[in-house]
Scaffold this active site. Structure first.
Site, PDB file in Angstrom:
ATOM      1  N   LYS A 124       0.745  -1.183   0.141  1.00  0.00           N
ATOM      2  CA  LYS A 124       0.064  -0.020   0.033  1.00  0.00           C
ATOM      3  C   LYS A 124       0.819   1.187   0.113  1.00  0.00           C
ATOM      4  O   LYS A 124       1.817   1.273   0.320  1.00  0.00           O
ATOM      5  CB  LYS A 124      -1.012  -0.070   1.098  1.00  0.00           C
ATOM      6  CG  LYS A 124      -2.371  -0.935   0.582  1.00  0.00           C
ATOM      7  CD  LYS A 124      -3.498  -0.671   1.697  1.00  0.00           C
ATOM      8  CE  LYS A 124      -4.519  -1.454   1.081  1.00  0.00           C
ATOM      9  NZ  LYS A 124      -5.628  -1.998   2.071  1.00  0.00           N
ATOM     10  N   ARG A 178      -3.931  -9.855   4.597  1.00  0.00           N
ATOM     11  CA  ARG A 178      -4.523  -9.958   3.382  1.00  0.00           C
ATOM     12  C   ARG A 178      -3.439  -9.315   2.584  1.00  0.00           C
ATOM     13  O   ARG A 178      -2.936  -8.211   2.495  1.00  0.00           O
ATOM     14  CB  ARG A 178      -5.760  -8.873   3.170  1.00  0.00           C
ATOM     15  CG  ARG A 178      -6.355  -8.905   1.539  1.00  0.00           C
ATOM     16  CD  ARG A 178      -7.457  -7.969   1.485  1.00  0.00           C
ATOM     17  NE  ARG A 178      -7.804  -7.970   0.035  1.00  0.00           N
ATOM     18  CZ  ARG A 178      -7.314  -7.136  -0.760  1.00  0.00           C
ATOM     19  NH1 ARG A 178      -6.333  -6.233  -0.623  1.00  0.00           N
ATOM     20  NH2 ARG A 178      -7.670  -7.331  -1.856  1.00  0.00           N
TER      21      ARG A 178
HETATM   22  C1  8Y7 Z   1      -8.259  -3.998   1.564  1.00  0.00           C
HETATM   23  C2  8Y7 Z   1      -9.385  -4.845   0.891  1.00  0.00           C
HETATM   24  C3  8Y7 Z   1      -8.474  -3.672  -0.558  1.00  0.00           C
HETATM   25  C4  8Y7 Z   1      -7.980  -4.235   2.886  1.00  0.00           C
HETATM   26  C5  8Y7 Z   1      -9.906  -5.699   3.110  1.00  0.00           C
HETATM   27  C6  8Y7 Z   1      -5.241  -2.848  -1.937  1.00  0.00           C
HETATM   28  C7  8Y7 Z   1     -10.327  -5.336  -1.296  1.00  0.00           C
HETATM   29  C8  8Y7 Z   1      -6.496  -2.282  -2.195  1.00  0.00           C
HETATM   30  N1  8Y7 Z   1      -7.693  -3.559   0.449  1.00  0.00           N
HETATM   31  N2  8Y7 Z   1     -10.106  -5.541   1.915  1.00  0.00           N
HETATM   32  N3  8Y7 Z   1      -9.452  -4.581  -0.346  1.00  0.00           N
HETATM   33  N4  8Y7 Z   1      -9.004  -4.675   3.911  1.00  0.00           N
HETATM   34  N5  8Y7 Z   1     -10.689  -6.330   4.082  1.00  0.00           N
HETATM   35  O1  8Y7 Z   1      -4.325  -2.324  -2.219  1.00  0.00           O
HETATM   36  O2  8Y7 Z   1      -7.244  -3.453   3.376  1.00  0.00           O
HETATM   37  O3  8Y7 Z   1      -5.222  -4.239  -1.929  1.00  0.00           O
HETATM   38  S1  8Y7 Z   1      -8.110  -3.419  -2.368  1.00  0.00           S
END
Ligand code: 8Y7
Length: 273
Positions: free
Chosen positions: A221, A255
């Site tokens: 990020k 994640r």
């Molecule tokens: C997150 C996410 C994304 C996160 C959860 C990226 C779909 C952006 N980020 N879902 N999604 N938490 N739960 O950079 O931080 O992966 S998308």
């Protein structure tokens, strides 16, 4: 602590790794939808072989300024991938969507978790999850993906986000989703400045008072780019540092894009704890 997602009972005694699977044809230049489906399945199988505990499948980019995708297009992207993976691997599949119709179709196709960056605020989303036995991740976002990075503001970033998550947790339980099926996520990068993100990491332990497992997404990020000066494709080491720190601060699901590296780093954390 057990995360109850229907067919799967995920033991969160030690942190689990959720691998990211994007099904977005625009990011695969020419090949089109068929190629995107096959590349996503191949990538998902690779992440599973690297030790992912969950795979998070998404058909609409949530990046700042990303163009929205129609319901039919999103279904066409994610459902074939879920249908293929349920027959090949035995780990919970998560559907990254805020649309109740996509939640429902994905669960029918075999998904066990709904990962909703809008925390089930869309009309019909609470019911779509409540009438299933799927687990759910309720994430905080300030604004929308189109506008969220335009001057985000909080009176108190930690308390404001905890309050929001507490309200969404209550709404979910009221709608009939048992607490054992719910994980919470502060939503790093979603309407947050560098300072907001850093403060949230520093005070991550305080989210324990909500009484639910925490999911954290910091992989690659922009806050890690701001700290290191690196572009998105060179943020692996920074991502591992972040994963180790949030794991020590109590995060239960990470994640991430880089499953193999994260699984190894978490083995070291576990050996020391
Ligand atoms: C997150 C996410 C994304 C996160 C959860 C990226 C779909 C952006 N980020 N879902 N999604 N938490 N739960 O950079 O931080 O992966 S998308």
């Amino acid at each position: 602590m057990i995360f109850d997602c229907g067919k799967f009972q995920l033991d969160l005694t030690t942190p689990r790794v959720m691998g990211i699977v994007n099904v977005t044809p625009d990011s695969f230049s020419d090949g089109g939808k068929f190629a995107a489906t096959n590349l996503a399945i191949e990538h998902a199988l690779k992440l599973a072989s690297e030790g992912a505990d969950i795979l998070d499948i998404g058909g609409e980019s949530t990046r700042p300024n990303a163009t929205p995708v129609s319901l039919q297009e999103e279904l066409d992207r994610v459902i074939p991938v879920i249908e293929s993976l349920v027959g090949q691997i035995n780990i919970p599949l998560s559907i990254d969507t805020y649309k109740p119709q996509v939640m429902q179709a994905a669960i029918a196709a075999g998904a066990s978790i709904v990962n909703d960056v809008r925390a089930l605020q869309e009309e019909g989303a609470l019911d779509a999850v409540a009438k299933s036995d799927a687990g759910v991740c309720l994430m905080h976002m300030q604004g929308t993906p189109q506008t969220m990075q335009n001057n985000p503001h909080y009176d108190d970033v930690v308390n404001d986000i905890k309050f929001f998550l507490k309200m969404r947790l209550q709404a979910s339980i009221h709608a009939g989703i048992q607490a054992s099926r719910i994980v919470l996520d502060p939503g790093f990068g979603f309407g947050k400045t560098r300072e907001h993100n850093i403060t949230l990491i520093q005070q991550l332990e305080s989210f324990a008072t909500l009484g639910q497992p925490l999911l954290v997404g910091l992989s690659r990020k922009s806050v890690l780019g701001q700290v290191t000066g690196n572009d998105v494709d060179a943020r692996l080491y920074a991502s591992i540092a972040a994963s180790v720190i949030v794991a020590q601060k109590g995060a239960k699901i990470l994640r991430v894009h880089d499953v193999k590296a994260t699984v190894e780093a978490l083995k070291v954390v576990a050996a020391i704890q």
